[in-house]
Design a protein around this motif. Structure first.
Motif, PDB file in Angstrom:
ATOM      1  N   GLY A  74       0.828  -1.149  -0.126  1.00 54.04           N
ATOM      2  CA  GLY A  74      -0.141  -0.055   0.056  1.00 54.04           C
ATOM      3  C   GLY A  74       0.862   1.156   0.001  1.00 54.04           C
ATOM      4  N   PRO A  75       0.281   2.435  -0.082  1.00 53.34           N
ATOM      5  CA  PRO A  75       1.119   3.648  -0.089  1.00 53.34           C
ATOM      6  C   PRO A  75       1.756   4.042   1.143  1.00 53.34           C
ATOM      7  N   PHE A  76       2.998   4.525   1.316  1.00 51.12           N
ATOM      8  CA  PHE A  76       3.711   4.718   2.427  1.00 51.12           C
ATOM      9  C   PHE A  76       4.756   5.589   2.252  1.00 51.12           C
ATOM     10  N   ARG A  77       5.060   6.461   3.425  1.00 51.43           N
ATOM     11  CA  ARG A  77       6.103   7.415   3.258  1.00 51.43           C
ATOM     12  C   ARG A  77       7.140   6.860   4.071  1.00 51.43           C
ATOM     13  N   GLU A  78       8.435   7.496   3.692  1.00 48.90           N
ATOM     14  CA  GLU A  78       9.547   7.071   4.252  1.00 48.90           C
ATOM     15  C   GLU A  78      10.506   8.315   4.310  1.00 48.90           C
ATOM     16  N   ALA A  79      11.297   8.604   5.552  1.00 44.03           N
ATOM     17  CA  ALA A  79      12.491   9.303   5.650  1.00 44.03           C
ATOM     18  C   ALA A  79      13.512   8.710   5.938  1.00 44.03           C
ATOM     19  N   LEU A  80      14.745   9.045   5.382  1.00 42.03           N
ATOM     20  CA  LEU A  80      16.069   8.215   5.590  1.00 42.03           C
ATOM     21  C   LEU A  80      17.046   9.132   5.814  1.00 42.03           C
ATOM     22  N   LEU A  81      17.948   8.702   6.743  1.00 47.46           N
ATOM     23  CA  LEU A  81      19.067   9.456   7.095  1.00 47.46           C
ATOM     24  C   LEU A  81      20.486   8.718   6.644  1.00 47.46           C
ATOM     25  N   VAL A 100       9.151   5.245   8.726  1.00 44.83           N
ATOM     26  CA  VAL A 100       7.914   5.048   7.997  1.00 44.83           C
ATOM     27  C   VAL A 100       6.687   5.293   8.464  1.00 44.83           C
ATOM     28  N   ASN A 101       5.835   5.367   7.801  1.00 48.30           N
ATOM     29  CA  ASN A 101       4.383   5.545   8.591  1.00 48.30           C
ATOM     30  C   ASN A 101       3.566   4.368   8.449  1.00 48.30           C
ATOM     31  N   SER A 102       4.159   3.304   8.278  1.00 45.16           N
ATOM     32  CA  SER A 102       3.262   2.177   8.122  1.00 45.16           C
ATOM     33  C   SER A 102       3.918   0.883   8.785  1.00 45.16           C
ATOM     34  N   GLU A 103       3.097   0.033   9.583  1.00 48.34           N
ATOM     35  CA  GLU A 103       3.890  -1.138  10.028  1.00 48.34           C
ATOM     36  C   GLU A 103       4.125  -2.335   9.138  1.00 48.34           C
ATOM     37  N   ARG A 106       7.213  -1.242   7.279  1.00 49.09           N
ATOM     38  CA  ARG A 106       8.553  -1.297   8.328  1.00 49.09           C
ATOM     39  C   ARG A 106       8.891  -2.811   8.303  1.00 49.09           C
ATOM     40  N   ASP A 107       7.926  -3.698   8.453  1.00 52.40           N
ATOM     41  CA  ASP A 107       8.209  -5.012   8.591  1.00 52.40           C
ATOM     42  C   ASP A 107       8.688  -5.640   7.119  1.00 52.40           C
ATOM     43  N   ALA A 108       8.064  -5.145   6.118  1.00 52.98           N
ATOM     44  CA  ALA A 108       8.633  -5.632   4.646  1.00 52.98           C
ATOM     45  C   ALA A 108       9.936  -5.319   4.417  1.00 52.98           C
ATOM     46  N   LYS A 114      16.830  -5.682   5.232  1.00 57.44           N
ATOM     47  CA  LYS A 114      17.485  -5.907   6.347  1.00 57.44           C
ATOM     48  C   LYS A 114      17.860  -4.423   7.185  1.00 57.44           C
ATOM     49  N   TYR A 115      17.090  -3.325   6.915  1.00 57.51           N
ATOM     50  CA  TYR A 115      17.521  -2.150   7.967  1.00 57.51           C
ATOM     51  C   TYR A 115      15.807  -2.123   8.446  1.00 57.51           C
ATOM     52  N   LEU A 116      15.804  -1.605   9.732  1.00 59.89           N
ATOM     53  CA  LEU A 116      14.544  -1.515  10.349  1.00 59.89           C
ATOM     54  C   LEU A 116      14.235  -0.123  10.755  1.00 59.89           C
ATOM     55  N   PRO A 117      13.244   0.277  10.056  1.00 62.21           N
ATOM     56  CA  PRO A 117      12.735   1.648  10.131  1.00 62.21           C
ATOM     57  C   PRO A 117      12.002   1.780  11.557  1.00 62.21           C
ATOM     58  N   SER A 118      11.903   2.990  12.188  1.00 61.40           N
ATOM     59  CA  SER A 118      10.719   2.933  13.240  1.00 61.40           C
ATOM     60  C   SER A 118       9.518   3.562  12.457  1.00 61.40           C
ATOM     61  N   VAL A 119       8.190   3.423  13.210  1.00 58.70           N
ATOM     62  CA  VAL A 119       7.147   3.864  12.774  1.00 58.70           C
ATOM     63  C   VAL A 119       6.874   5.258  13.252  1.00 58.70           C
ATOM     64  N   GLY A 120       6.581   6.349  12.528  1.00 57.87           N
ATOM     65  CA  GLY A 120       6.185   7.599  12.866  1.00 57.87           C
ATOM     66  C   GLY A 120       5.246   8.390  12.004  1.00 57.87           C
ATOM     67  N   GLU A 121       4.924   9.363  12.544  1.00 58.69           N
ATOM     68  CA  GLU A 121       3.958  10.425  11.640  1.00 58.69           C
ATOM     69  C   GLU A 121       5.018  11.099  10.664  1.00 58.69           C
ATOM     70  N   ILE A 122       4.581  10.865   9.240  1.00 54.46           N
ATOM     71  CA  ILE A 122       5.398  11.716   8.309  1.00 54.46           C
ATOM     72  C   ILE A 122       4.292  12.530   7.594  1.00 54.46           C
ATOM     73  N   ASN A 123       4.292  13.711   7.372  1.00 52.28           N
ATOM     74  CA  ASN A 123       3.554  14.532   6.682  1.00 52.28           C
ATOM     75  C   ASN A 123       4.234  15.280   5.500  1.00 52.28           C
ATOM     76  N   VAL A 124       3.506  15.075   4.427  1.00 50.44           N
ATOM     77  CA  VAL A 124       3.955  15.825   3.133  1.00 50.44           C
ATOM     78  C   VAL A 124       2.900  16.721   2.504  1.00 50.44           C
ATOM     79  N   GLU A 125       3.308  18.097   2.264  1.00 49.15           N
ATOM     80  CA  GLU A 125       2.583  18.980   1.813  1.00 49.15           C
ATOM     81  C   GLU A 125       3.101  19.339   0.355  1.00 49.15           C
TER      82      GLU A 125
END
Length: 237
Positions: A74-81, A100-103, A106-108, A114-125
């Motif tokens: 499904g649709p999702f947003r991701e922020a990477l450092l 990422v903004n989707s569990e 994150r799991d996929a 083989k990197y594990l994002p956290s799940v948090g709010e990501i707003n894009v305008e």
């Protein structure tokens, strides 16, 4: 003499997560992306890199925000450092942290890449003249990336090095890249982009790896084909 990262690869956390998401390749029909690339101090870079890679010269970091309109989960947003590095002669971007903004996403990502994002709010305008993203990276820290889109540019300005992940293996580390093909359809050169931080502590990796001097910033609309992770043979391996 090349300078290696200072993190002992054998002590990195192993990422082992199950997911029902389809295996790569993933075809992403449309993604809106923002990238800002900047210089960072040498020691900050080395403290964020594993010892099986060497630092880039100059040392640089990149923050990317990606809004994927579609994916197998499904649709999702991701922020990477990320921090620039080399594996032998291969340039890459080592993934230091991600949100990422989707569990399901994150799991996929953890299962397949083989990197594990956290799940948090990501707003894009997205406005007529700019894209503004803000996202929660944990520990009370919010990061905001503002990218003007008034300066349209040739799609060739959007350049990518592969993402790199390192897993502990046999008392050292095993490196793999995440190959991705990018079909860039629109691009903007966003020289006056800004990256700002609200809250958090000075010890947070997003603040430790903040910009000391801007290099470049772009925004784009593109399609993506994200391939399966591919092992990289380490020098001397």
């Amino acid at each position: 003499m090349p300078e290696t990262g200072l993190i002992e690869s054998a002590n990195l956390p192993a990422v082992n997560v199950d997911s029902d998401a389809p295996a790569p390749p993933w075809e992403i029909g449309e993604a809106l992306v923002q990238h800002i690339t900047y210089e960072i101090p040498v020691m900050n870079a080395r403290r964020s890199l594993p010892d099986v890679v060497t630092r880039s010269a100059p040392t640089y970091g990149r923050v990317s925000v990606i809004e994927r309109a579609d994916s197998p989960v499904g649709p999702f947003r991701e922020a990477l450092l990320m921090v620039g590095c080399r594996v032998g002669m291969i340039p890459a971007l080592y993934v230091v942290d991600a949100v990422v903004n989707s569990e399901a996403a994150r799991d996929a990502i953890a299962a397949h890449w083989k990197y594990l994002p956290s799940v948090g709010e990501i707003n894009v305008e997205r406005a007529d003249d700019a894209i503004t993203s803000s996202f929660d990276v944990g520990d009370g820290l919010t990061v905001t990336l503002h990218s003007p889109t008034t300066d349209a540019a040739a799609v060739a300005i959007v350049r990518y090095d592969p993402l790199l992940v390192v897993q502990p293996s046999n008392g050292s580390g095993a490196a793999s890249e995440i190959p991705c093909e990018h079909d860039v359809r629109q691009a903007w050169l966003s020289r006056s982009s800004t990256l700002s931080y609200d809250g958090g502590s000075r010890r947070h990796p997003w603040i430790q790896l903040r910009s000391s001097n801007a290099i470049t910033a772009v925004a784009a609309v593109e399609g993506q084909t994200i391939e399966a992770a591919a092992a990289i043979e380490l020098p001397g391996g």
